[in-house]
Design a protein around this motif. Structure first.
Motif, short mmCIF file in Angstrom:
data_model
loop_
_atom_site.label_atom_id
_atom_site.label_comp_id
_atom_site.label_asym_id
_atom_site.label_seq_id
_atom_site.Cartn_x
_atom_site.Cartn_y
_atom_site.Cartn_z
N THR A 1 12.37 24.43 -2.72
CA THR A 1 11.85 25.63 -3.40
C THR A 1 11.71 25.37 -4.89
O THR A 1 10.69 25.72 -5.50
CB THR A 1 12.80 26.82 -3.15
OG1 THR A 1 12.88 27.04 -1.74
CG2 THR A 1 12.31 28.08 -3.86
N ARG B 1 8.16 25.09 -7.33
CA ARG B 1 7.91 25.84 -8.56
C ARG B 1 7.65 24.92 -9.75
O ARG B 1 6.78 25.19 -10.58
CB ARG B 1 9.08 26.78 -8.85
CG ARG B 1 9.10 27.96 -7.88
CD ARG B 1 10.09 29.01 -8.24
NE ARG B 1 9.78 29.65 -9.51
CZ ARG B 1 10.57 30.56 -10.09
NH1 ARG B 1 11.69 30.93 -9.49
NH2 ARG B 1 10.24 31.10 -11.24
N GLU C 1 4.21 24.54 -12.21
CA GLU C 1 4.29 24.69 -13.66
C GLU C 1 3.82 23.43 -14.40
O GLU C 1 3.15 23.51 -15.42
CB GLU C 1 5.73 25.01 -14.07
CG GLU C 1 5.92 25.21 -15.54
CD GLU C 1 6.16 26.65 -15.91
OE1 GLU C 1 6.15 26.92 -17.12
OE2 GLU C 1 6.35 27.49 -15.03
N GLU D 1 16.43 32.09 -9.87
CA GLU D 1 15.67 32.18 -11.12
C GLU D 1 16.38 31.45 -12.27
O GLU D 1 15.74 30.74 -13.04
CB GLU D 1 15.43 33.65 -11.50
CG GLU D 1 14.39 33.82 -12.59
CD GLU D 1 13.02 33.23 -12.24
OE1 GLU D 1 12.32 32.78 -13.18
OE2 GLU D 1 12.63 33.21 -11.06
N TYR E 1 16.00 27.74 -11.68
CA TYR E 1 14.66 27.29 -12.02
C TYR E 1 14.48 27.16 -13.54
O TYR E 1 13.93 26.16 -14.02
CB TYR E 1 13.59 28.24 -11.46
CG TYR E 1 12.23 27.85 -11.97
CD1 TYR E 1 11.62 26.68 -11.53
CD2 TYR E 1 11.59 28.59 -12.96
CE1 TYR E 1 10.41 26.28 -12.03
CE2 TYR E 1 10.38 28.19 -13.47
CZ TYR E 1 9.79 27.03 -13.00
OH TYR E 1 8.59 26.62 -13.52
#
Length: 188
Positions: free
Chosen positions: A20, A24, A28, A173, A176
């Motif tokens: 996961t 992400r 980015e 979050e 990340y």
């Protein structure tokens, strides 16, 4: 090969949220190339050959290993995994930044081969219990394979402080954002 491109390795126990987080990061940092490993394991639902892994037979893997085509290889959870030497050499020589998703054995091989050029980020779950809940929640494991992954994870977690960076994935979050900060620092 050694004077171009950046090498970033992410290593984590199975079920720690690594996939996961990598998804992400790739969204980015669009110029990152992810190495696609060769494996003898069967594809999971939704996985695409050549995109998620290069799925090959055990015999083909062993033939490639014998021909010294892998920069690193390992047998993990009963299946072989390996990184193509040609792919890495070609892409690094072009100045591309490479992202690797490796296990502990592969990561150690990379650190031995590349030294400090390979920047390694360990992603850890908040606890073994949380990891077990995540693995059970996926619904992709038999009880036997779950137990193998948990035992491997316990051994892997002993190594979490051996690498360049540590990100604890307790809250996705925050994990990340921590990972993004590390990538920005490495790619500067």
């Amino acid at each position: 090969m050694m004077n171009k491109g950046k090498i970033i390795v992410i290593v984590a126990p199975s079920g720690s949220g690594k996939s996961t987080l990598i998804k992400r990061i790739k969204a980015e940092f669009l110029d990152l190339l992810e190495s696609v490993s060769f494996t003898t394991r069967k594809a999971r639902e939704g996985e695409i050959n050549g995109q998620h892994y290069n799925f090959i037979s055990e015999q083909e893997f062993l033939d490639r290993k014998e021909n010294d085509e892998f920069l690193e290889w390992a047998k993990v959870h009963g299946n072989y995994y390996g990184t193509s030497k040609k792919f890495v050499e070609d892409e690094i020589s072009k100045g591309h930044n490479l992202l690797f998703d490796l296990d502990i054995q592969g990561t150690d091989s990379f650190k031995e081969y590349f030294g400090d050029r390979a920047r390694v980020i360990f992603i850890a779950p908040p606890s073994v219990e949380a990891l077990e809940n995540r693995l059970r929640g996926r619904g992709t494991e038999t009880e036997e394979s779950l137990n193998i992954r948990l035992e491997n994870a316990k051994r892997e977690l002993l190594r979490k402080d051996d690498y360049d960076y540590l990100v604890v994935n307790d809250e996705l979050e925050k994990a990340y954002l921590d990972l993004k900060d590390i990538f920005e620092g490495i790619l500067r």
